[in-house]
Design a protein around this motif. Structure first.
Motif, PDB file in Angstrom:
ATOM      1  N   ASP A  82      75.397  57.092 172.173  1.00 60.73           N
ATOM      2  CA  ASP A  82      75.527  55.634 172.100  1.00 60.73           C
ATOM      3  C   ASP A  82      74.480  55.036 171.161  1.00 60.73           C
ATOM      4  OD1 ASP A  82      77.579  55.810 173.939  1.00 60.73           O
ATOM      5  OD2 ASP A  82      76.338  55.231 175.663  1.00 60.73           O
ATOM      6  N   GLN A  85      75.367  55.591 167.525  1.00 61.97           N
ATOM      7  CA  GLN A  85      76.461  54.709 167.115  1.00 61.97           C
ATOM      8  C   GLN A  85      75.935  53.305 166.842  1.00 61.97           C
ATOM      9  OE1 GLN A  85      80.001  55.580 166.735  1.00 61.97           O
ATOM     10  NE2 GLN A  85      79.642  53.723 165.564  1.00 61.97           N
ATOM     11  N   SER A  86      75.093  52.785 167.723  1.00 63.59           N
ATOM     12  CA  SER A  86      74.604  51.413 167.559  1.00 63.59           C
ATOM     13  C   SER A  86      73.538  51.302 166.476  1.00 63.59           C
ATOM     14  CB  SER A  86      74.053  50.890 168.883  1.00 63.59           C
ATOM     15  OG  SER A  86      72.951  51.659 169.321  1.00 63.59           O
ATOM     16  N   THR A  91      79.032  58.524 164.648  1.00 69.73           N
ATOM     17  CA  THR A  91      79.730  58.971 165.856  1.00 69.73           C
ATOM     18  C   THR A  91      79.294  60.377 166.221  1.00 69.73           C
ATOM     19  OG1 THR A  91      81.634  57.582 165.339  1.00 69.73           O
ATOM     20  CG2 THR A  91      81.980  59.396 166.895  1.00 69.73           C
TER      21      THR A  91
END
Length: 395
Positions: A82, A85-86, A91
């Protein structure tokens, strides 16, 4: 008493040069001198309160005091995915592309043993973190020097490598923001590295130990580069970004075949990190990153204060774009070691000689931004009183 000689692998390890430097500093302090110690790479700030609170809460749960899963908790691997991704727009599959490490140092030393065979080559940046060589030595690998030159902004130039060495190479270490030079990578440098690795069947290991400490825009992840996961991994540490050096928690992220090999290797060495530490790491990655931006701004302010005084005394060098290190050329008439000794003996300022980081580190010293701005300015003032740079000021 019997004497058991060290193994060949132990004999191949580089000399523990930092321990010798620490002894020298200790001797000067013992003589009663106030030493401004700027040679270490240990953060001087404390771990953010919300991370410590998460650790305390997790410790109070008896279920967290048992053995963790051998490959670590899924909740932490998901937090890593996560975060990538942020933070980077990358990914990541938490099940196959994340390995939990007991600090990135452990990963650096272990990785050559997981995919490099004895006699194969490991390309190491020079100047670079000494434990890249330690991992190669324990694997019985052949170390290949990749010169990082000032005229190329301390970025890799693969044309400098001998073709025979390239054919022998199996792994390539990179590190941006850089220890010791403070250089940051461009998108083009990472693209060239992916192309080089792909063409020569080499695994890239990008050491992102100083991620988040960047002064010229956001930190760039190697995995943001197209094709990066095809040819390598990134090591992501919480030690510097969150002042969690004592927690010993980091991650290898990227190519599934490399991740699988390092997880298999680690299963034979230890059970994964203490579960409360994994909970604290999850909170660090999942929470607002304001503390990281504030930390980066603190180091940037220290950098600017130091360079303001260095300019006054005539000591010029490249301004770092990231990390908490400053890489400066020694004045004429000195080697890295003799200049380091002179500063310690005469100004009572401790820095690290550049040759500790490789052949191409000779002629430089590394200064760490691990003291407050006032102390850094005082260190520069003491050095200025030695009148080593007066000619530069006059010019």
């Amino acid at each position: 008493m019997k004497h058991f000689a060290p193994s060949i692998a132990i004999d191949r390890l580089p000399a523990p040069v930092f321990a010798e430097l620490a002894q020298r500093i200790g001797a000067v302090k013992a003589a009663g001198h106030d030493v401004i110690t700027l040679g270490q790479g240990t953060p001087d700030q404390t771990t953010p309160v919300h991370i410590l609170d998460a650790l305390k809460e997790a410790i109070n749960d008896a279920a967290n005091l048992q053995y963790p899963p051998f490959r670590g908790h899924d909740f932490l691997k998901q937090a890593v995915a996560d975060f990538y991704q942020s933070e980077f727009g990358v990914t990541i599959d938490p099940a196959s592309e994340v390995a939990i490490l007991l600090g990135s140092k452990a990963g650096i030393v272990a990785l050559p043993q997981t995919i490099v065979n004895p006699g194969e080559g490991v390309i190491v940046p020079d100047p670079g973190y000494p434990d890249y060589l330690s991992g190669a030595a324990l694997a019985g690998a052949y170390p290949i020097t990749l010169p990082l030159l000032a005229e190329n902004a301390f970025l890799p130039d693969y044309t400098l490598l001998d073709t025979t060495d390239v054919e022998r190479a199996r792994m390539l270490f990179l590190n941006y923001p850089s220890n010791p030079t403070g250089a940051t990578a461009t998108a083009e440098a990472f693209e060239q590295s992916v192309a080089f690795a792909d063409a020569n069947d080499i695994c890239v290991v990008h050491d992102l130990a100083y991620g988040g400490i960047s002064f010229d825009g956001p930190t760039r992840s190697f995995l943001q580069t197209e094709g990066a996961k095809d040819v390598g991994i990134e090591l992501f540490s919480l030690s510097k970004r969150f002042n969690m050096s004592g927690f010993r928690i980091a991650f290898a992220i990227g190519n599934p075949s490399v991740i699988s090999s390092i997880e298999t290797y680690q299963e034979h060495l230890y059970v994964s990190a203490f579960t409360p530490i994994q909970h604290a790491a999850t909170v660090a990655l999942s929470s607002d990153q304001t503390c990281v931006r504030e930390l980066s701004a603190l180091y940037e302010a220290r950098r600017d204060a130091l360079f303001g005084k260095l300019q006054d005394i005539g000591w010029d060098g490249p301004i770092p774009g990231g990390s908490f290190f400053v890489w400066l050329p020694v004045p004429s008439g000195f080697t890295s070691q003799s200049f380091t000794d002179h500063l310690l003996d005469e100004a009572h300022v401790a820095v690290t000689p550049g040759h500790f980081f490789g052949e191409y580190g000779e002629g430089y010293v590394r200064i760490s931004l691990i003291a407050d701005a006032e102390r850094l300015v005082e260190a520069a003032e003491r050095i200025g009183q030695l009148n080593l740079f007066q000619q530069a000021v006059a010019e």
